[in-house]
Structures are given as C-alpha cells and as structure tokens.
Enzyme design. Structure first.
Site, PDB file in Angstrom:
ATOM      1  N   GLU A  60      31.570  34.081  58.848  1.00  0.00           N
ATOM      2  CA  GLU A  60      32.473  32.925  58.819  1.00  0.00           C
ATOM      3  C   GLU A  60      33.198  32.699  60.142  1.00  0.00           C
ATOM      4  O   GLU A  60      33.495  31.551  60.506  1.00  0.00           O
ATOM      5  CB  GLU A  60      33.492  33.066  57.678  1.00  0.00           C
ATOM      6  N   HIS A 129      37.665  33.725  43.679  1.00  0.00           N
ATOM      7  CA  HIS A 129      36.633  32.696  43.835  1.00  0.00           C
ATOM      8  C   HIS A 129      37.075  31.413  43.128  1.00  0.00           C
ATOM      9  O   HIS A 129      36.248  30.644  42.672  1.00  0.00           O
ATOM     10  CB  HIS A 129      35.295  33.150  43.264  1.00  0.00           C
TER      11      HIS A 129
END
Ligand SMILES: Cc1ncc(C[n+]2csc(CCOP(=O)(O)OP(=O)(O)O)c2C)c(N)n1
Ligand SMILES: [Mg+2]
Lengths: 326, 339
Positions: A60, A129
């Site tokens: 990322e 999540h």
C-alpha cells in the site's frame, strides 16, 4: 428496461474514462486479471491492456506513493485500496504528499488521483474490515471525499472524480455493491463533485446522510410518514468539502437537523456539519443532533453488529423519541 | 516575482585553450562549489535568524547530486530528500530562488510556502523534496510509470538509513516487477541521524536490490566523475528498458545531520579522513593534474562563485515576504493545472 448494478456502474465509469483519456491508469491488488475481490473491475484488463490496468504487489505504501508520483508526472491514476481499513498504510502518500502538493508547490501542479476503497459495516467483516475511514481524512486540507449512494450516482461521481484535478478518495459502501436501479435512457455524464442532493422532501426534519445511510433514512422516512412526521433527506454525495448551502436551505425550511453518520460519534463529518450549520443558522434551529455509532470498535456477532449500526429501526426510534420529547 | 536570476548553468566563460573534458570538469566543480557555498550560506543565515526551523545540509556530499544531475535529459525527473538543497541545485534549480525560499520570501521557488525540506520545482525536473523517509522513493517510482511513455527516467535520492524503510522494499519490488525506468540513488553517508548504519542494518545493503534482480553497484560518491559515469550508464540502462537500477554512493557529511547536531557519534579521525576525500578537493586535484587546468583557472571559478553568492545573499535579504492577506486556494480549479 435494463437495470444498473452499483458495482457495474463503477466498472463502467472506469471503462469509459480509460477509453476517453489515455492518461488514466488503474492499478491495485487483484484488480486486473482477477477483476477485484468484490468483482467490481472484471474485463478492464482485457479491454485496456497491461500498461493501463495492472495488478500490484501487496504494497500500500508503494501503490499510493507511486500513484502520487505518477499523478504529478502526467498520468491520472485511479488506485484501489481493497478495504478502507487498509488506508492507514496509504496515509503518508495521501496526507503528506498528494494533499499538500498543490499548495506547497505554489500551484505548480495539482494531483489528479483517485483512491477507490470499499468501506462500511453490516457485512459481518469485523472491526478491521468494516470501518468508514472518513474521519481520518476529514481534517486534511486538499483532499476531496466522495461517497455515492446509488448506482447512477456512483458512475457519475466516479467519472467526475477521475476528471477532477485534485486527489479524491472515492468510498464504496460494501452493502451497496449489489443494489440496482433502472438504467436511464440518457448516458450518465460526469457529475461535479461537492454538490449534495435533496432526495426526499419533507417539512419536519432535515436528515443529512450519505452512502448506505441514504437508503436507511428513506426507509425510515416512509415509516415516520405514517405517524405524520415528514423527513427531508439530503444525500451529501461529497463528504469533503461539505455542501453547506444545500443543507442550510433545507434547515431554514424544517428548522431541525439530524446528521446521520455510519461512524463513531467523535470526530466525524456529522460533528463538523452540525458545527457549521450552528455557526451559520443557529437562530433558525429548533433542534439539532447526531445519530452515529458509539465510540467503540465494530463488533462481529450479527446481533451485536446490527444493534451497533444506526439502521432504519434505530432512525425511526431516535426521531420519534426526539420529536415527541421536544 | 520576476527578477534576473543567477542560474547554476550560467558558467563564467571558460578559458579558450581548455580541452572539452577540462571545461566540463571545471563546470562540474563549479556546480559542486555553488552547493557548498550555498549550504554554508544557509548555515550562517540560520545563525542570524534569517533561515528558520531546521535544515539538513549536503556539505561533503556534493558530487552525488552534481554527478547525477549532469547525466539527466530534459524528459527525466528526480525526487530528493529533506537533505535536498544539493539535489535541487544539481538539477539546475535557480540558486537565488532556492535561497529566497530558505528565507521564506515571496520570490522563493515555492513562494515561501515550502521551506528547506519540501522544495518542488517541476520546471527544473525536481518532483519534490520529501521530509518523510522514503517519500522520494515512491514519488520517483510513480513518476517512472508516467515518464516511460516519453522515454524518460526517474531518479530517487535517499540515504542508506532509508533502505530499512517499507517504502524502499515495497517500491523496489514494485519497480522490478513492472520494469520501471528508475534509478535508486542511495547516498550512504554512514549515518542515519546519529546512528551508524551498521548498528541498525542487517546484511549488506547491496544484497537487497540484488536479490530482486536489480542491477546494483557501489561507487566512490566523492568523485564526481565516478558518480557521473555510474549514473549515466545506469540511467541509460533504465531508459533502454532494463528496469530499475541501484547505486550505493559512498560519501560522508562534514556537518551535523541537522542544524542542532554536534556530531558526537563520529568515530575518532573519521571526519579528518573523509575531508581528505572532499569532493571539491578530489575535483581540484584532477582538474589541475590530469586535466591540465591551471590553478588560476580554478581560482577564477572560486572567485566567481564567491561573488555570485554575495550577490544572492544581498538580493535574498532584500526580497519581500509573502503577503498573508492574499487569498489561497485549497483546490486546483478544474482543468487549469493538471500536468
Ligand atoms: C518516516 C520518517 N521517520 C523518521 C524520520 C526522521 N529522520 C529524518 S532524517 C533521518 C535519518 C535518515 O537517514 P538516511 O536515510 O541515512 O539519510 P541521511 O539523512 O543520512 O542523508 C530520520 C530518522 C523521518 N523524517 N521520516
Ligand atoms: Mg545516512
């Protein structure tokens, strides 16, 4: 008439913008050949090729930092950060690099960059999540945050985000991916960012919300209408910067404001909206409040998660309690 | 903000009888000297309260930026660090505009908005200077995605301490799998802030890029010709489609990490030993020896740079500050400034 699914709307927006402007590139983890973990981006790799649409390593920092570097060097990257919960790893590239470049460079160049990310709770994905990362970026000057609620809007706003010359976070609520609406006859054009929309008119209370909250608020409005309470529902569509004029116009009519946010009470856009409206229109307000989640992590167990989120039933109970007590 | 500029590229007229390599060598020397005097000026103006916050000087490392800057083409770009004044000047950023920026003046290269650690000058191929470790690495990696469409190459400058950062590992792998035209220029000055690199770094730095299949080389970073040769070859390999390149350039900073560092961590005799390998001394020796430049020719350059810096200081101190009452735009207006 054909229906347009939310995930398909996003795919089509990417497809059309990739075709329209060769500076647009799209990359992220599992997005190209596999077509995305939420099956949002199938076929783009085949249509546009490996140079324009590609799979990245699980990196990322690199994905976001490279998107920034590409954006200031002539491309218009769209990246996917699979879950909004992974954005803390992308924070440096967005907050320290992309968001400040236009200002720090003394307007030498802007950063035309879009970060797509799946957000939101209700899918039993657990605390890490399921978050709505809006507050993490709310305090960052130079960023736009877009948060669509319908398929047509998702397509129009993503096209608008890709054509915008500034860094844009584009949040896709997981519990919207499968919703459908009739495909309009006319082509869906790029929307201008930063404009809220009144999606239901009513005279008693203005409810301002976004993403999944729009659907919950509309369902609540139908139930409350049976009690004689008429909600005016505003879909913000862009969460940063906030479209204050649209909200103020509504509040001047209803004199009451409820900011409905799927996210913690502390530090979210709802608090910011309430502050802004209070500063501008305190004299017109009979009541103003927020309905959010608690300042706690999102639980996993279905009964716990359902009770945690401000869904339709919670909105109905909350509004009844508040308006009857008032 | 229009003003006559003292550009790094505007060399004094070289003596007619010098050979091509000698003239070029003298120009490399001049650029290194501009960086040296620039940095000394920043230091002294800091002490006078004209430069603010903090600064990280490039004194002792000048050959790196000048050697790399000399081999880049118009379509190439580079990203520097918070120790970035040298990176900027090596690319041809106007020293006056850079000094004005240090002093927070409106005529600064970023209008006084950026300061020492965040300089950006796209017109001179500088993507930016990055105050966060590793930011230069990802910025150059991404720039390479764009530049390869125009046969361009991107360079990332960073220190050896940064090879322990996630940005380094993520981006080198990213660039290797995508075969990006980028040169990773690791300036190993033996310390990250106050910590010797070997105390916090496992294995050999070179082994890291090598295991990713990246062409890797360690060079004498104080010899501008050695830097030039290695960087030139690496940049052309990258341009030819051979993927990312890595250079470990061994060097040493003669001053503290930042302005408040007395350098207590240095090993006995280390600074003196490195000063004998001062890039300016190395260059002067080669110029007056092998390249046949008379000492007076080098002295002339010294005097010209001295005069240039004196004039720059005067101009910078006289330059106006930015006006805080001017409006500032949070966002770029549509379609006006997309690169
Ligand atoms: C992410 C991050 N962590 C820590 C710092 C503080 N810091 C600034 S410079 C530096 C040392 C860097 O060493 P090196 O990469 O060798 O570069 P040098 O300064 O020696 O040129 C550190 C730790 C920072 N700026 N960014
Ligand atoms: Mg170092």
């Amino acid at each position: 008439m054909a229906d347009l699914e939310f995930r398909r709307a996003i795919r089509d927006a990417l497809d059309e913008e990739l075709a329209r402007d060769e500076r647009v590139v799209f990359f992220g983890e599992d997005v190209a050949k596999p077509g995305g973990v939420f099956a949002v981006t199938p076929g783009l790799f085949d249509a546009h090729g490996e140079e324009r649409v590609f799979d990245t390593p699980i990196s990322e920092l690199a994905i976001t930092g490279a998107a920034f570097g590409a954006a200031v060097s002539g491309l218009r990257p769209v990246i996917e950060i699979m879950f909004g919960d992974f954005l803390p790893l992308a924070m440096d590239g967005l907050v320290n690099q992309a968001a400040k470049y236009w200002y720090l460079s003394n307007e030498q160049a802007s950063v035309p960059l879009v970060v797509r990310s799946a957000v939101g709770a209700g899918g039993r994905f657990g605390a890490i999540h399921s978050q709505s990362p809006v507050p993490w970026f709310q305090a960052v000057p130079g960023l736009r945050i877009v948060a669509p609620s319908t398929p047509v809007d998702a397509k129009a706003l993503l096209k608008g985000a890709i054509r915008d010359d500034n860094p844009v976070l584009f949040f896709e609520h997981k519990r919207l991916y499968s919703i459908k609406e009739p495909l309009p006859d006319d082509p869906i054009e790029a929307a201008t960012l930063g404009e809220a929309r009144v999606v239901r008119e009513g005279g008693d209370l203005t409810v301002v919300t976004a993403m999944r909250g729009v659907h919950d608020a509309l369902a609540a409005a139908e139930q409350l209408s049976a009690d004689g309470i008429e909600l005016e529902v505003i879909d913000l569509r862009t969460l940063r910067p906030l479209d204050l004029p649209t909200v103020l116009a509504s509040v001047r009519k209803t004199n009451r404001l409820l900011a409905l946010e799927e996210g913690p009470l502390t530090g979210g856009w709802a608090g910011e909206l309430v502050a802004r409206v209070s500063e501008e229109a305190l004299g017109e307000l009979d009541d103003v409040w927020r309905l959010t989640t608690k300042d706690l992590p999102i639980p996993y167990s279905p009964p716990l998660e359902d009770a945690f989120l401000p869904g339709t039933d919670a909105i109905v109970a909350n509004v009844r309690g508040r308006l009857v007590a008032a | 903000m229009a003003r006559a500029t003292t550009n790094a590229a505007a060399a004094p007229a070289p003596a007619q009888e010098l050979s091509g390599p000698a003239q070029h060598g003298l120009e490399l020397y001049r650029r290194m000297l501009v960086i040296r005097r620039f940095e000394e000026t920043v230091q002294s103006l800091f002490q006078k309260g004209e430069v603010h916050g903090t600064t990280h000087l490039y004194i002792g490392e000048e050959a790196g930026a000048v050697g790399v800057g000399d081999v880049l083409k118009a379509q190439d770009r580079a990203a520097g660090t918070y120790r970035g004044h040298g990176h900027a000047l090596g690319l041809g950023v106007d020293p006056q505009a850079l000094l004005d920026e240090m002093l927070g003046r409106a005529s600064g290269v970023c209008g006084g908005r950026a300061g020492s650690m965040n300089v950006i000058d796209l017109a001179h191929r500088l993507i930016g200077c990055f105050g966060i470790i590793g930011g230069s690495i990802s910025a150059a990696t991404g720039a390479a995605l764009a530049l390869r469409r125009e046969d361009g190459v991107a360079v990332a400058f960073f220190g050896e301490g940064t090879t322990n950062h996630g940005y380094f590992h993520e981006c080198l792998n990213f660039a290797a799998v995508r075969k990006l035209p980028v040169l990773y220029m690791c300036e190993n000055n033996l310390y990250g802030e106050f910590t010797p690199w070997e105390d916090v770094t496992a294995g050999e730095i070179e082994a890291r890029p090598r295991t990713l299949g990246i062409h890797t080389e360690t060079i004498d970073g104080n010899d501008v010709w050695a830097v030039r040769e290695a960087a030139g070859a690496a940049v052309e390999r990258a341009r030819a489609g051979e993927g990312p390149q890595f250079i470990q350039s061994m060097t040493y900073r003669f001053v503290g990490h930042s302005r408040s560092d007395p350098g207590a961590y240095r090993k006995p005799g280390e600074l003196d030993r490195w000063k004998q390998r001062d890039p300016l001394l190395v260059a002067r020796t080669k110029l007056t020896g092998e390249l046949g430049v008379p000492p007076s020719g080098v002295d002339e350059v010294d005097a010209a740079v001295e005069a240039q810096i004196d004039a720059m200081i005067e101009a910078a101190l006289a330059a106006p500050y930015p006006d805080p009452s001017l409006p500032v735009r949070e966002f770029a207006p549509q379609a006006e400034h997309a690169p």
